[in-house]
Scaffold this motif. Structure first.
Motif, PDB file in Angstrom:
ATOM      1  N   SER A  33       0.846  -1.197   0.000  1.00 46.48           N
ATOM      2  CA  SER A  33       0.000   0.000   0.000  1.00 46.48           C
ATOM      3  C   SER A  33       0.876   1.240   0.000  1.00 46.48           C
ATOM      4  O   SER A  33       2.077   1.184   0.292  1.00 46.48           O
ATOM      5  CB  SER A  33      -0.925   0.019   1.219  1.00 46.48           C
ATOM      6  OG  SER A  33      -0.183   0.279   2.392  1.00 46.48           O
ATOM      7  N   ILE A  34       0.254   2.372  -0.317  1.00 44.66           N
ATOM      8  CA  ILE A  34       0.898   3.670  -0.175  1.00 44.66           C
ATOM      9  C   ILE A  34       0.250   4.388   1.000  1.00 44.66           C
ATOM     10  O   ILE A  34      -0.966   4.586   1.029  1.00 44.66           O
ATOM     11  CB  ILE A  34       0.750   4.532  -1.443  1.00 44.66           C
ATOM     12  CG1 ILE A  34       1.443   3.858  -2.635  1.00 44.66           C
ATOM     13  CG2 ILE A  34       1.348   5.925  -1.222  1.00 44.66           C
ATOM     14  CD1 ILE A  34       1.275   4.610  -3.951  1.00 44.66           C
ATOM     15  N   THR A  35       1.068   4.754   1.966  1.00 44.77           N
ATOM     16  CA  THR A  35       0.606   5.508   3.126  1.00 44.77           C
ATOM     17  C   THR A  35       1.206   6.899   3.044  1.00 44.77           C
ATOM     18  O   THR A  35       2.430   7.060   3.042  1.00 44.77           O
ATOM     19  CB  THR A  35       1.041   4.828   4.437  1.00 44.77           C
ATOM     20  OG1 THR A  35       0.501   3.501   4.484  1.00 44.77           O
ATOM     21  CG2 THR A  35       0.564   5.621   5.643  1.00 44.77           C
ATOM     22  N   ALA A  36       0.356   7.906   2.944  1.00 45.81           N
ATOM     23  CA  ALA A  36       0.816   9.294   2.848  1.00 45.81           C
ATOM     24  C   ALA A  36       0.922   9.899   4.244  1.00 45.81           C
ATOM     25  O   ALA A  36       0.042   9.701   5.081  1.00 45.81           O
ATOM     26  CB  ALA A  36      -0.148  10.110   1.998  1.00 45.81           C
ATOM     27  N   VAL A  37       2.010  10.632   4.473  1.00 41.64           N
ATOM     28  CA  VAL A  37       2.190  11.391   5.707  1.00 41.64           C
ATOM     29  C   VAL A  37       2.214  12.861   5.318  1.00 41.64           C
ATOM     30  O   VAL A  37       3.089  13.301   4.573  1.00 41.64           O
ATOM     31  CB  VAL A  37       3.487  11.000   6.431  1.00 41.64           C
ATOM     32  CG1 VAL A  37       3.644  11.808   7.711  1.00 41.64           C
ATOM     33  CG2 VAL A  37       3.496   9.504   6.754  1.00 41.64           C
ATOM     34  N   LEU A  38       1.232  13.600   5.819  1.00 41.19           N
ATOM     35  CA  LEU A  38       0.988  14.962   5.357  1.00 41.19           C
ATOM     36  C   LEU A  38       1.062  15.950   6.510  1.00 41.19           C
ATOM     37  O   LEU A  38       0.978  15.573   7.675  1.00 41.19           O
ATOM     38  CB  LEU A  38      -0.391  15.038   4.700  1.00 41.19           C
ATOM     39  CG  LEU A  38      -0.709  13.955   3.662  1.00 41.19           C
ATOM     40  CD1 LEU A  38      -2.173  13.990   3.296  1.00 41.19           C
ATOM     41  CD2 LEU A  38       0.171  14.122   2.434  1.00 41.19           C
ATOM     42  N   GLY A  39       1.203  17.212   6.151  1.00 39.03           N
ATOM     43  CA  GLY A  39       1.240  18.261   7.154  1.00 39.03           C
ATOM     44  C   GLY A  39       2.093  19.420   6.683  1.00 39.03           C
ATOM     45  O   GLY A  39       2.818  19.322   5.692  1.00 39.03           O
ATOM     46  N   GLU A 197       4.766  14.072   1.872  1.00 41.71           N
ATOM     47  CA  GLU A 197       4.506  15.022   0.788  1.00 41.71           C
ATOM     48  C   GLU A 197       3.869  16.301   1.322  1.00 41.71           C
ATOM     49  O   GLU A 197       2.991  16.250   2.167  1.00 41.71           O
ATOM     50  CB  GLU A 197       3.566  14.412  -0.266  1.00 41.71           C
ATOM     51  CG  GLU A 197       4.243  13.969  -1.539  1.00 41.71           C
ATOM     52  CD  GLU A 197       4.957  15.073  -2.282  1.00 41.71           C
ATOM     53  OE1 GLU A 197       4.578  16.264  -2.162  1.00 41.71           O
ATOM     54  OE2 GLU A 197       5.919  14.755  -2.989  1.00 41.71           O
ATOM     55  N   GLN A 198       4.338  17.436   0.771  1.00 39.44           N
ATOM     56  CA  GLN A 198       3.661  18.698   1.029  1.00 39.44           C
ATOM     57  C   GLN A 198       2.518  18.900   0.036  1.00 39.44           C
ATOM     58  O   GLN A 198       1.550  19.585   0.326  1.00 39.44           O
ATOM     59  CB  GLN A 198       4.652  19.862   0.915  1.00 39.44           C
ATOM     60  CG  GLN A 198       4.121  21.161   1.461  1.00 39.44           C
ATOM     61  CD  GLN A 198       4.972  21.695   2.590  1.00 39.44           C
ATOM     62  OE1 GLN A 198       5.833  21.000   3.099  1.00 39.44           O
ATOM     63  NE2 GLN A 198       4.737  22.923   2.985  1.00 39.44           N
ATOM     64  N   GLU A 232     -12.844  20.620   6.378  1.00 38.63           N
ATOM     65  CA  GLU A 232     -12.274  21.291   7.552  1.00 38.63           C
ATOM     66  C   GLU A 232     -10.825  20.882   7.759  1.00 38.63           C
ATOM     67  O   GLU A 232      -9.958  21.731   8.010  1.00 38.63           O
ATOM     68  CB  GLU A 232     -13.114  20.944   8.792  1.00 38.63           C
ATOM     69  CG  GLU A 232     -12.657  21.670  10.045  1.00 38.63           C
ATOM     70  CD  GLU A 232     -13.548  21.383  11.232  1.00 38.63           C
ATOM     71  OE1 GLU A 232     -13.148  21.714  12.359  1.00 38.63           O
ATOM     72  OE2 GLU A 232     -14.657  20.836  11.040  1.00 38.63           O
ATOM     73  N   LEU A 233     -10.540  19.597   7.633  1.00 38.56           N
ATOM     74  CA  LEU A 233      -9.182  19.089   7.788  1.00 38.56           C
ATOM     75  C   LEU A 233      -8.269  19.653   6.700  1.00 38.56           C
ATOM     76  O   LEU A 233      -7.145  20.102   6.979  1.00 38.56           O
ATOM     77  CB  LEU A 233      -9.189  17.557   7.741  1.00 38.56           C
ATOM     78  CG  LEU A 233      -7.815  16.890   7.877  1.00 38.56           C
ATOM     79  CD1 LEU A 233      -7.363  16.909   9.312  1.00 38.56           C
ATOM     80  CD2 LEU A 233      -7.876  15.437   7.368  1.00 38.56           C
ATOM     81  N   ARG A 234      -8.747  19.623   5.471  1.00 42.68           N
ATOM     82  CA  ARG A 234      -7.931  20.112   4.351  1.00 42.68           C
ATOM     83  C   ARG A 234      -7.554  21.574   4.539  1.00 42.68           C
ATOM     84  O   ARG A 234      -6.397  21.969   4.352  1.00 42.68           O
ATOM     85  CB  ARG A 234      -8.676  19.925   3.032  1.00 42.68           C
ATOM     86  CG  ARG A 234      -8.816  18.477   2.593  1.00 42.68           C
ATOM     87  CD  ARG A 234      -9.298  18.352   1.158  1.00 42.68           C
ATOM     88  NE  ARG A 234     -10.660  18.839   0.963  1.00 42.68           N
ATOM     89  CZ  ARG A 234     -10.963  19.969   0.342  1.00 42.68           C
ATOM     90  NH1 ARG A 234     -10.004  20.765  -0.119  1.00 42.68           N
ATOM     91  NH2 ARG A 234     -12.232  20.336   0.200  1.00 42.68           N
ATOM     92  N   HIS A 235      -8.529  22.387   4.912  1.00 42.08           N
ATOM     93  CA  HIS A 235      -8.250  23.807   5.064  1.00 42.08           C
ATOM     94  C   HIS A 235      -7.333  24.085   6.259  1.00 42.08           C
ATOM     95  O   HIS A 235      -6.511  24.998   6.209  1.00 42.08           O
ATOM     96  CB  HIS A 235      -9.564  24.579   5.220  1.00 42.08           C
ATOM     97  CG  HIS A 235     -10.456  24.504   4.014  1.00 42.08           C
ATOM     98  ND1 HIS A 235      -9.946  24.490   2.738  1.00 42.08           N
ATOM     99  CD2 HIS A 235     -11.810  24.454   3.883  1.00 42.08           C
ATOM    100  CE1 HIS A 235     -10.946  24.430   1.861  1.00 42.08           C
ATOM    101  NE2 HIS A 235     -12.078  24.402   2.545  1.00 42.08           N
ATOM    102  N   ALA A 236      -7.476  23.289   7.305  1.00 44.21           N
ATOM    103  CA  ALA A 236      -6.697  23.529   8.526  1.00 44.21           C
ATOM    104  C   ALA A 236      -5.252  23.067   8.410  1.00 44.21           C
ATOM    105  O   ALA A 236      -4.335  23.718   8.915  1.00 44.21           O
ATOM    106  CB  ALA A 236      -7.370  22.828   9.707  1.00 44.21           C
ATOM    107  N   TYR A 237      -5.039  21.931   7.701  1.00 43.39           N
ATOM    108  CA  TYR A 237      -3.704  21.308   7.752  1.00 43.39           C
ATOM    109  C   TYR A 237      -3.082  21.017   6.387  1.00 43.39           C
ATOM    110  O   TYR A 237      -1.858  20.875   6.319  1.00 43.39           O
ATOM    111  CB  TYR A 237      -3.783  19.981   8.519  1.00 43.39           C
ATOM    112  CG  TYR A 237      -4.213  20.119   9.949  1.00 43.39           C
ATOM    113  CD1 TYR A 237      -3.402  20.731  10.899  1.00 43.39           C
ATOM    114  CD2 TYR A 237      -5.453  19.638  10.363  1.00 43.39           C
ATOM    115  CE1 TYR A 237      -3.804  20.857  12.213  1.00 43.39           C
ATOM    116  CE2 TYR A 237      -5.869  19.759  11.686  1.00 43.39           C
ATOM    117  CZ  TYR A 237      -5.043  20.366  12.612  1.00 43.39           C
ATOM    118  OH  TYR A 237      -5.434  20.493  13.921  1.00 43.39           O
ATOM    119  N   LEU A 238      -3.880  20.912   5.333  1.00 45.85           N
ATOM    120  CA  LEU A 238      -3.350  20.386   4.079  1.00 45.85           C
ATOM    121  C   LEU A 238      -3.212  21.414   2.963  1.00 45.85           C
ATOM    122  O   LEU A 238      -2.634  21.121   1.923  1.00 45.85           O
ATOM    123  CB  LEU A 238      -4.228  19.206   3.593  1.00 45.85           C
ATOM    124  CG  LEU A 238      -4.378  18.064   4.594  1.00 45.85           C
ATOM    125  CD1 LEU A 238      -5.217  16.949   3.983  1.00 45.85           C
ATOM    126  CD2 LEU A 238      -3.015  17.532   5.038  1.00 45.85           C
TER     127      LEU A 238
END
Length: 240
Positions: A33-39, A197-198, A232-238
């Motif tokens: 699998s591909i697991t993305a780590v974002l932030g 990934e940013q 909400e998550l996308r706007h706050a952190y991504l």
């Protein structure tokens, strides 16, 4: 396809002096699998990969590959256990040829038998490298250098591939091609990828699951589609 091992991080804590870069992080990368780590910048994403690969040796917590504890183990031992780390920055040895850079992957490989076959597979995967195999690496474009470092990591025959910001500074079409190849490697060979990934939108488009870090802590974990759909998550952190 051989059975792949699961990568699990439990309670990982890492500090740089008085600064806590990771604070009790729990992450699982499922086999195949591909697991993305974002932030955002400073969230702890790069430190996470550096800690998993043994470059931050005094971290607390556990790093397990297939149930085997690798935490506080030498980076070379971790590489030989089957974890290949492609750090940010496309680090190639510019004085060496493309093929000489690729052959460095044989030194830390978990399976030296079959190296010639794997080298041919990398050339099939990245035709631009095959065309330039005799040229010095300093002649490559940024996208070609990214292909080179990914190819070199694949030549170690890893169980898990750690990728730190592979899209950084690259043209969108090159990013799309690299991400397409990553998805293909996972789907056809069962490779496990932990992708920092940013560019969250692109990462989630190819990932199976994702974790969002903020100030060294996991603030969200879900399948990729659910994270991408959470406004909400996308706007706050991504940032998209």
């Amino acid at each position: 396809m051989t059975e792949r091992a699961e990568l699990e991080v439990r309670g990982l804590t890492a500090r740089y002096g008085a600064v806590t870069a990771l604070d009790g992080v729990d992450i699982i990368a499922r086999p195949g699998s591909i697991t993305a780590v974002l932030g955002a910048n400073g969230a702890g994403k790069t430190t996470l990969l550096r800690t998993i690969s043994g470059l931050v040796p005094d971290a607390e917590g556990s790093v397990l590959l297939g149930g085997r504890e690798l935490g506080r183990t030498a980076a070379e031992t971790i590489a030989r256990a089957g974890i290949a780390h492609v750090p940010e920055g496309r680090g190639v040895i510019t004085e060496l040829t493309v093929e000489e850079n690729l052959r460095l992957g044989e030194l830390l490989g978990t399976a030296r038998r079959g190296f010639r076959h794997r080298l041919d597979e990398v050339y099939d995967m990245f035709p631009a490298l095959a065309e330039r195999r005799r040229r010095e690496a300093n002649s490559l474009s940024g996208g070609e250098r990214q292909m080179l470092v990914i190819g070199r990591a694949l030549l170690t025959a890893p169980e898990v591939l750690l990728l730190d910001e592979p899209s950084l500074g690259l043209a969108p079409r090159i990013v799309a091609r690299i991400f397409e190849l990553l998805r293909e490697l996972v789907d056809t060979r069962g490779l496990t990828v932990l992708l920092v990934e940013q560019n969250a939108r692109s990462a989630l488009s190819i990932a199976d699951t994702g974790f969002v870090l903020n100030l060294g802590r996991v603030v969200a974990a879900d399948d990729a589609a659910s994270l991408a759909a959470d406004d909400e998550l996308r706007h706050a952190y991504l940032g998209f």
